[in-house]
Design an enzyme around this catalytic site. Structure first.
Site, PDB file in Angstrom:
ATOM      1  N   CYS A 227      30.532 -13.357 -14.643  1.00 19.83           N
ATOM      2  CA  CYS A 227      29.554 -12.294 -14.419  1.00 19.83           C
ATOM      3  C   CYS A 227      29.488 -11.828 -12.981  1.00 19.83           C
ATOM      4  CB  CYS A 227      28.169 -12.768 -14.839  1.00 19.83           C
ATOM      5  SG  CYS A 227      27.432 -13.976 -13.722  1.00 19.83           S
ATOM      6  N   GLY A 228      30.171 -12.464 -12.066  1.00 18.87           N
ATOM      7  CA  GLY A 228      30.062 -12.057 -10.672  1.00 18.87           C
ATOM      8  C   GLY A 228      28.821 -12.625 -10.039  1.00 18.87           C
TER       9      GLY A 228
END
Length: 285
Positions: free
Chosen positions: A115-116
């Site tokens: 997801c970063g």
């Protein structure tokens, strides 16, 4: 030093036949990024190009824009209780006189491979001030891309994914010139890490801003990837999968050309259509 791939035993079932064999998997290990000795972020990454990854991450955070702003990057010795070096902790030292943006010091960040950056305080905190406007280079005509050129880039990226061929488990990011020349390609278990490695290597070479280039990513185009493109001065971001709504919003606000679902001759242009030769596409259609 961690390896890019590791071997694990797997039970294989094919047409009812059961066998045991070793399988090649992509390695995933944590990397802690420290800034001037203070822990800043942890990301799950594929080992390799760790210094470039850390440098590229700090470009996206607004810390660096020039190679001479980095004093040095080192692995931290004594990263474990017994004093051994795991090569999973790097410390980035800024050159004297570099002023750190407040956003870097406001939070402790955990970054996952999927997801970063997570735990951003607010959307405003994500939108760090870019050093360069998204343009096509001073005193030069605007970048103008033929759809056919964009259509051929995913296959070239796929051909360059050497570790993916062995594992099937890596994302990739590549940087191309406006004429379609591949400048660099990086692989990582995290798509955001692959982009950070590209940007960090460009920083180390003194190539920022990356005006008149195309950034191609093998998965979706998240807000964070659009932000990283903007922070590096990249005018065109293309993805083989879908963008997020926030990525489109950011592209519209900054003038970034955002292309999604780039698969063969088909693609969706979500923002920055002035850089795409739409009439050529209509003629071909």
């Amino acid at each position: 030093m961690g390896r890019v791939t590791e071997r694990r035993k797997v039970i294989r079932i094919r047409d009812g036949a059961v066998s045991t064999r070793p399988d090649t998997l992509v390695a995933e290990e944590p990397l802690e990024i420290r800034l001037n000795g203070k822990p800043l972020a942890i990301t799950m990454r594929t080992p390799g190009d760790d210094f470039a990854l850390a440098a590229g991450f700090l470009v996206s955070e607004g810390v660096f824009g020039r190679a001479d702003e980095v004093q040095n990057i080192v692995y931290c010795a004594g990263a474990t209780a017994d004093g051994s070096n795991t090569y999973n902790v790097v410390d980035v030292r800024t050159a004297p006189g570099v002023v750190l943006p407040d956003i870097t010091l406001e939070r402790n960040v955990y970054t996952t491979s999927s997801c970063g950056l997570c735990g951003k305080a607010s959307l405003d905190a994500v939108r760090t001030t870019a050093r360069w406007a998204i343009d096509d280079g001073a005193d030069a005509p605007p970048v103008r891309l033929e759809p056919a050129l964009l259509a051929g880039l995913p296959d070239r990226l796929r051909e360059a994914q050497r570790v993916f061929d062995r594992t099937g488990g890596l994302h990739a990011a590549a940087l191309f010139t406006e004429d379609g020349e591949m400048l660099d390609v990086r692989e990582d278990v995290g798509r955001h890490n692959a982009v950070d490695k590209l940007v960090g290597r460009a920083l180390q070479r003194g190539d920022l801003p990356l005006s008149r280039t195309i950034l191609l990513v093998s998965g979706r185009a998240s807000f964070e990837l659009a932000q990283k493109a903007v922070m590096a001065g990249i005018p065109v971001l293309a993805a083989v999968s879908a963008p997020s709504s926030l990525a489109v919003d950011l592209a519209v606000e900054t003038g970034l050309t955002l292309v999604g679902f780039l698969r063969g001759p088909s693609m969706n242009v979500y923002a920055g259509e002035h850089r795409i030769a739409l009439r050529a596409a209509a003629a071909q259609g």
